[in-house]
Design an enzyme around this catalytic site. Structure first.
Site, short mmCIF file in Angstrom:
data_model
loop_
_atom_site.label_atom_id
_atom_site.label_comp_id
_atom_site.label_asym_id
_atom_site.label_seq_id
_atom_site.Cartn_x
_atom_site.Cartn_y
_atom_site.Cartn_z
N MET A 153 -15.58 -1.02 61.85
CA MET A 153 -15.71 -0.10 60.72
C MET A 153 -16.12 1.28 61.19
O MET A 153 -15.65 2.30 60.65
CB MET A 153 -16.72 -0.66 59.71
CG MET A 153 -16.84 0.18 58.44
SD MET A 153 -15.29 0.23 57.50
CE MET A 153 -15.18 1.98 57.11
N LYS A 154 -16.97 1.36 62.19
CA LYS A 154 -17.40 2.66 62.70
C LYS A 154 -16.21 3.43 63.29
O LYS A 154 -16.09 4.65 63.10
CB LYS A 154 -18.48 2.47 63.77
CG LYS A 154 -18.93 3.76 64.45
CD LYS A 154 -19.50 4.77 63.47
CE LYS A 154 -20.08 5.97 64.22
NZ LYS A 154 -20.54 7.04 63.31
N LEU A 155 -15.32 2.74 63.99
CA LEU A 155 -14.13 3.40 64.52
C LEU A 155 -13.24 3.92 63.40
O LEU A 155 -12.68 5.02 63.51
CB LEU A 155 -13.36 2.45 65.44
CG LEU A 155 -14.05 2.05 66.74
CD1 LEU A 155 -13.17 1.09 67.53
CD2 LEU A 155 -14.39 3.29 67.59
#
Length: 298
Positions: free
Chosen positions: A172-174
């Site tokens: 999700m961070k990417l």
């Protein structure tokens, strides 16, 4: 004082890590920090009650929950490899870095073999929000480990979302960084084109600011482009290239065509190759490299 039985270790007390560790101390947690060549944040934390360890082995022997804030997966892997022989059973490693989800899953498996645990908790926000305890984080961990670390994470994060098992937080961070860095690439190209056709950066900003196309990231980006504040958004071009490269790997792993992601990555790769590889070359400075590549002078 917090009545938790957890003892916290912290590796990487830099721009983001210092604020996180400070808030852990303020909540009453015992905190051990690793010695670092940048002494200022370490000394500040020691003055607030932290204890310093000189080696990762000492860190492993003294703590039950260890945060890692590192540049990327190679560094996280090296740290975990050095911690492993001395980790106490049931220790949790919290990786706050923006890492490769495949690496995260492998590390989780290695830690599980030793009776320990992994949680990925990459960070959303700025160093200012880290200091105030108002970061956001998206966590990848098993249900029981998520429940165990939530009181710890609540000391430094205002928004906490459990995304799923190990690696889900980093995925999700990417995706989050793909959006923000995609904006940066578009802003840079739009401003270069604007200047090329006779519209100044200030004029461009006067139309976009306050419109539906305005957002918090736009404002920090334009803090450099319009106001000249080189530290408006202290996230390096090097890290941007790393994150967009991880995104490309993630897409390749599921056979997804991501032409826009590739274009964004190449924008940062060109800036990095043109000299934007320093520790103070930040994402909003991308506009200078895009303008230079196109012969644009403001």
């Amino acid at each position: 004082m917090n009545n938790t039985a957890e003892t916290i270790g912290f590796i990487g007390v830099g721009l983001m890590g210092h604020g996180i560790a400070k808030n852990l101390l303020a909540a009453g947690y015992p905190v051990y920090v690793l010695a670092h060549r940048n002494r200022a944040p370490v000394e500040d934390l020691l003055s607030k009650g932290a204890k310093e360890v000189k080696t990762l082995a000492d860190m492993a022997r003294n703590t039950t929950v260890i945060h890692i804030c590192a540049p990327g997966s190679p560094e996280v892997e090296a740290v975990v490899a050095e911690l492993l022989p001395d980790l106490r059973p049931d220790t949790v490693i919290i990786d706050c870095s923006t890492s490769d989800p495949n690496s995260t899953a492998r590390l989780a498996a290695r830690l599980a073999e030793q009776g320990c645990h992994m949680a990925d908790a990459p960070l959303g926000g700025t160093p200012v929000q880290a200091e105030s305890g108002e970061l956001s984080t998206m966590i990848g961990a098993t249900e029981d480990i998520y429940a165990r670390i939530t009181p710890v994470v609540e000391t430094w994060a205002r928004s906490i979302v459990h995304m799923g098992d190990n690696g889900a937080g980093h995925k999700m961070k990417l995706l989050n960084n793909f959006l923000s860095l995609g904006y940066a690439a578009m802003y840079s190209e739009a401003l270069a084109l604007a200047e090329k056709v006779g519209i100044t950066t200030a004029q461009f900003d006067s139309v976009i600011r306050g419109s539906r196309m305005d957002c918090g990231f736009y404002q920090t980006f334009m803090g450099y482009a319009v106001e000249g504040n080189r530290e408006a958004h202290k996230f390096t071009l090097k890290n941007a290239l790393k994150d967009t490269s991880y995104l490309a790997n993630m897409a390749d792993g599921v056979n997804l065509a991501n032409p826009i992601g590739g274009a964004v990555k190449n924008s940062f790769a060109l800036a990095f190759a043109a000299g934007g590889d320093g520790p103070e070359d930040y994402v909003p400075h991308l506009v200078d490299y895009v303008m230079a590549q196109n012969g644009v002078k403001k």
